[in-house]
Design an enzyme around this catalytic site. Sequence first.
Site, mmCIF file in Angstrom:
data_model
loop_
_atom_site.group_PDB
_atom_site.id
_atom_site.type_symbol
_atom_site.label_atom_id
_atom_site.label_comp_id
_atom_site.label_asym_id
_atom_site.label_seq_id
_atom_site.Cartn_x
_atom_site.Cartn_y
_atom_site.Cartn_z
ATOM 1 N N GLU A 82 10.271 1.931 -3.757
ATOM 2 C CA GLU A 82 9.293 2.621 -4.198
ATOM 3 C C GLU A 82 8.323 3.453 -4.752
ATOM 4 O O GLU A 82 7.259 3.156 -3.865
ATOM 5 C CB GLU A 82 8.542 0.443 -4.686
ATOM 6 C CG GLU A 82 6.856 0.844 -5.004
ATOM 7 C CD GLU A 82 6.089 0.070 -4.930
ATOM 8 O OE1 GLU A 82 6.474 -1.815 -5.017
ATOM 9 O OE2 GLU A 82 5.394 0.025 -5.118
ATOM 10 N N HIS B 89 6.259 -3.030 -11.406
ATOM 11 C CA HIS B 89 5.830 -2.474 -10.958
ATOM 12 C C HIS B 89 4.329 -3.132 -10.883
ATOM 13 O O HIS B 89 3.241 -3.325 -12.182
ATOM 14 C CB HIS B 89 5.437 -0.915 -10.704
ATOM 15 C CG HIS B 89 3.837 -0.558 -9.413
ATOM 16 N ND1 HIS B 89 2.869 0.057 -9.760
ATOM 17 C CD2 HIS B 89 4.901 0.124 -8.187
ATOM 18 C CE1 HIS B 89 2.497 0.511 -9.067
ATOM 19 N NE2 HIS B 89 3.610 0.824 -7.186
ATOM 20 N N ASP C 194 5.968 3.014 -0.687
ATOM 21 C CA ASP C 194 4.832 3.142 -1.362
ATOM 22 C C ASP C 194 4.259 4.138 -1.854
ATOM 23 O O ASP C 194 2.436 4.722 -1.531
ATOM 24 C CB ASP C 194 3.596 2.033 -1.421
ATOM 25 C CG ASP C 194 3.053 1.843 -2.879
ATOM 26 O OD1 ASP C 194 3.351 2.659 -3.782
ATOM 27 O OD2 ASP C 194 1.963 1.169 -2.740
HETATM 28 MN MN MN Z 1 3.873 1.392 -5.254
#
Ligand code: MN
Length: 359
Positions: free
Chosen positions: A39, A202, A320
Amino acid sequence: MGALAAFSRTGVIKGLALSTAAQAQTRKKGGAYRRIATEEAFAIPEMMEILGGYCNSNWDNPDLDLMRRFTDPEAKTYKELIDLGDERIRNMDENGLDMQVLSLTAPGVQMFDADTANAIATLSNDRLGEAIKRHPTRFAGLAAFGPLDPKGAVKEMERAINKLKLNGFIINSHTHNEYLDDPKFWPILEAAEALDRPIYLHPRSPSELMSKLYADYGMSHALWGFQAEAGLHAMRLMLSGVFDRFPNLKIVLGHMGESIPYNIWRSDYMYEGSGAPAKMKPSEVFKRNFVITTSGVNHAPVLKYCIEVLGADNIMFAIDYPYQSSKPAVDFMNEVGISREDKEKIYHRNAERLFHMSA
Ligand code: MN
């Protein structure tokens, strides 16, 4: 970290890149893991410019509060998001990351009108495809699409997989306060199932139907609002019965499942007699149709709990980046007390299978 700081007192090089060949060699000896982070955000200037314009308008929206920090071309995070080359790869090398699965950062194209959304999604997917062609062993990618025009979205989804060879899809929760369980969006779910590629659901800030209550105390974003919004979206999909209709559709949820795994027993218990149209109870649908990632949550008890409840086959590693740092996420996964087999599944095997990446 400066080059000198990378050398520890014992003279052992710490945190510096091993060459890809050396990494493969170490792996063969049962040392390091292949690490795929799933991600990881990027942006294109054209998208940021439009969002920057919205930030300067009188549109009162919690996503814009956040984007104000990132749409300034001088901001560090802006530069990190735009970079699909040297700096990003240097960060990956420093942290022993083999690959990033890239996706257009939230809110993606979902604040735009239908035509703008289609145009920016197409442009962004093209750029992503080019970056992957330049660095095929380091990047994979999830395609953006404009949900407001489901027919156009399906065309772009097909192009992204068949022509650009991307690996799946990204959606940033609601689109102008609407959710994917609405039948008008079903062609998108049908296409993802037919193409056998997951949709990464998301987060973004809570929709305008409920954003007011999250605006207090800084809750609009990852502190609480993101997981409330994305968790709600996933529950809507599960309870609506879309997975009875699309039984092979796969949805990926970040942030250890946006709190759903923690509540799953109670959701099952209350599902009976709730009137929800879904034929299967939440835990069954969640295990069959969802995969979660560790993005943004470097917390060992939660990972161990999720392995116990969902199984290690349903969990993937994520950082992230650039919103959270690579090193703490890699240190966490390296050190967490789970079996080597489970770690291999979470670090790379599940991503290779789900996103059709070569092992
Ligand atoms: Mn993210």
